[in-house]
Design a protein around this motif. Structure first.
Motif, short mmCIF file in Angstrom:
data_model
loop_
_atom_site.label_atom_id
_atom_site.label_comp_id
_atom_site.label_asym_id
_atom_site.label_seq_id
_atom_site.Cartn_x
_atom_site.Cartn_y
_atom_site.Cartn_z
N HIS A 194 0.86 -1.17 0.00
CA HIS A 194 0.00 0.00 0.00
C HIS A 194 0.90 1.22 0.00
O HIS A 194 2.13 1.11 0.05
N LYS A 195 0.29 2.39 -0.05
CA LYS A 195 1.10 3.60 -0.25
C LYS A 195 2.13 3.79 0.87
O LYS A 195 3.26 4.21 0.62
N HIS A 244 5.49 2.18 0.58
CA HIS A 244 6.44 2.80 -0.35
C HIS A 244 7.02 4.09 0.18
O HIS A 244 7.69 4.82 -0.54
N HIS A 272 6.86 7.67 2.97
CA HIS A 272 6.18 8.96 3.05
C HIS A 272 7.24 10.05 3.20
O HIS A 272 7.98 10.08 4.18
N GLY A 281 5.47 6.60 -1.82
CA GLY A 281 4.04 6.32 -1.74
C GLY A 281 3.21 7.54 -1.45
O GLY A 281 2.11 7.72 -1.99
N LEU A 282 3.71 8.41 -0.59
CA LEU A 282 3.05 9.67 -0.27
C LEU A 282 4.11 10.76 -0.19
O LEU A 282 5.25 10.53 0.23
#
Length: 546
Positions: free
Chosen positions: A279-280, A283, A285, A312-313
């Motif tokens: 999920h994000k 990956h 932040h 991811g973010l």
């Protein structure tokens, strides 16, 4: 992966091969000469067909010995060959002396005295040679080349006298053996001539440089403008590891590695399989701090770079006054208002934020150093660029005391000088002896002092870790991308590195991969590039690579 060697490493490799009995010095010299001739015909196939004229300028060492081999081979091919020797033939090294005597069976070697190199006029004038071979001073050069040797080239390349500083204006096929004479093999810098009355740096400018076994560091630092195209010829020696030249194979090796070991294929971390649960947040932040109103563009460029490269973010942290400016320009990138170090401390309570970028567009206000120090206290992966470096110009030790091993500094030349003035002074000093202090030396010294990875930007970007590992991302020769010299491109690079660190790349690996992809994006887009184009070119680059 290509390893770049110092002159000392190359000498040691050759000597080890000779001492082992695998090859003799004469055999290596013959192979080198044949490699030069092969490279000439590969570069200019039209020269194979008919007889042409060559002038070979031979120096007093083994580089000159290579030149005698080239002269003999071209003569055997049917060329008209004229050879000049700088120095006393009686003092040539043994192998060079043997090849000098072999050449004498085909022609003479005129001494480079003033009378012999004087420009010719009228009926005595001759056309410039089809090829001029610079076999003067190669990897062993330790001082500036004599003006007499330099003027010899001019007299052969032009019918009329020309200033020694205008050799680059002469349009001829000039071929350098190892490196253009006058260039230091380890630094790529032109060594200063101390000859009385002719003080200054006199360096040849080649259209083709033929080096042997592996490239030399000087081929990829300051000298691409002098070296022209570089051809590397194998002369049958064992490989050796030196400074890494970043290229495609560095990132795309095919061999399998143990689970979790991605050192051989950095880009494999960016592959995403639909069968892998993720999920994000898995990956990473990244948090990137922006400046005040009217100064958020650089941070927005960095944020887009971090998101495109795989974080991811990505969150942009900005002052309240800049909120609407940032919010109206971003969509997938989140926005978080924060005020000073207390605000940053509060945001960093979210432990899912695992990579930080400070500097692009932050400004030089009183809050900047406090924000940087607060970020460093969090011990997260951190990229410091631009204003985050400049703001410590007066007290660099305050920054150095706070840095940790999970930090990457990305200074350009001016920022490097502000943080490391004594190192920059050594790098900027005239190079009077070789091996000269190089950009690799400077970056290694800076990384050791800072205790973290330093990426010293430029067309010859050097990346070094505190343990002495170093690599060069060269945007020269076939990877030349002069359009990268555009406002904001460095901010995107900082974002690339931040995004890669968010994905779990180690600092050195992130800096190398980010720098290499940065150039690949520029090459993919081509002329007309502006900084905003770089992140959006990444998908095309990834498709071509993965």
């Amino acid at each position: 992966m290509t390893e770049l060697l110092t002159a000392a490493q190359m000498r040691a490799i050759e000597q080890a091969a000779i001492d082992s009995g695998e090859v003799t010095g004469l055999e290596l010299m013959e192979r080198a000469g044949r490699g030069v001739v092969e490279a000439i015909f590969e570069e200019w196939p039209e020269l194979r067909a008919t007889s042409h004229r060559a002038v070979v300028l031979c120096g007093p060492g083994n580089n000159g010995g290579d030149g005698f081999v080239v002269a003999r081979l071209l003569k055997e091919w049917g060329w008209e060959v004229e050879v000049f020797l700088y120095g006393d033939a009686e003092k040539l090294p043994p192998d060079a002396r043997v090849n000098y005597e072999r050449w004498l069976e085909f022609g003479d070697a005129r001494p480079m005295s003033e009378g012999d190199i004087r420009p010719r006029h009228g009926k005595d004038a001759i056309n410039p040679p089809d090829v001029l071979i610079d076999a003067g001073f190669g990897t062993g050069l330790s001082r500036g080349i004599p003006r007499t040797f330099f003027d010899a080239a001019l007299s052969q390349l032009s019918r009329t006298h020309s200033s020694a500083r205008k050799l680059h204006e002469v349009r001829a096929r000039t071929v350098a053996i190892d490196l253009p004479s006058g260039i230091c093999s380890d630094s790529g810098r032109g060594l200063v001539c101390s000859e009385k009355g002719f003080e200054g740096s006199y360096s040849f400018i080649a259209k083709l440089t033929v080096s042997f076994h592996q490239p030399k560091i000087g081929n990829y630092l300051a000298s691409p403008d002098f070296s022209g195209k570089v051809s590397i010829k194998d002369i049958g020696l064992k490989r050796e590891f030196g400074v890494t030249l970043l290229n495609r194979s560095k990132f795309l090796r095919n061999e399998e590695r143990p689970p979790g070991d991605l050192g051989s294929r950095p880009l494999s971390k960016l592959r995403s399989s639909s069968f892998e649960p993720s999920h994000k947040y898995s990956h990473g932040h990244a948090l990137i701090l922006a400046g005040g109103p009217g100064k958020t563009g650089a941070a927005r460029l960095a944020a887009r770079g971090a998101l495109r490269i795989g974080a991811g973010l990505v969150t942009l942290g900005c002052p309240q006054k800049a909120l609407w400016e940032v919010a109206t320009h971003v969509t997938a990138i989140m926005v978080q208002t924060l005020t000073g170090p207390p605000g940053l401390r509060e945001v960093l309570e979210d432990e899912r934020i695992n990579a930080l970028c400070l500097g692009p567009g932050m400004g030089l206000g009183a809050d900047t150093p406090a924000l940087v120090l607060e970020a460093l206290r969090a011990k997260r992966a951190t990229v410091l660029d631009a204003d985050a470096l400049t703001r410590f110009e007066r007290k660099p030790d305050v920054l150095f005391d706070a840095l940790h091993e999970n930090v990457v500094l990305t200074p350009h030349g001016g920022e490097f000088k502000r943080l490391f003035p004594d190192i920059a002074e050594k790098l900027d000093a005239p190079a009077t002896t070789g091996p000269a202090y190089s950009k690799v030396d400077a970056t290694r010294e800076a990384a050791a002092r800072a205790g973290c990875v330093v990426l010293f930007k430029g067309p010859d970007t050097v990346i070094a870790a505190p343990d002495g590992r170093a690599s060069i991302n060269s945007s020269a020769y076939e990877r030349a991308a002069p359009w990268l010299a555009t406002a904001g491109s460095g901010d995107v690079l900082a974002g690339f590195i931040t995004g890669l660190m968010a994905r779990g790349f180690a600092p050195m690996q992130a800096a190398e991969t980010g720098a290499w992809l940065h150039t690949e994006c520029a090459l993919s887009f081509g002329p007309g590039l502006i900084a905003e184009d770089l992140p959006d070119e990444l998908p095309k680059v990834f498709r071509a690579l993965l």
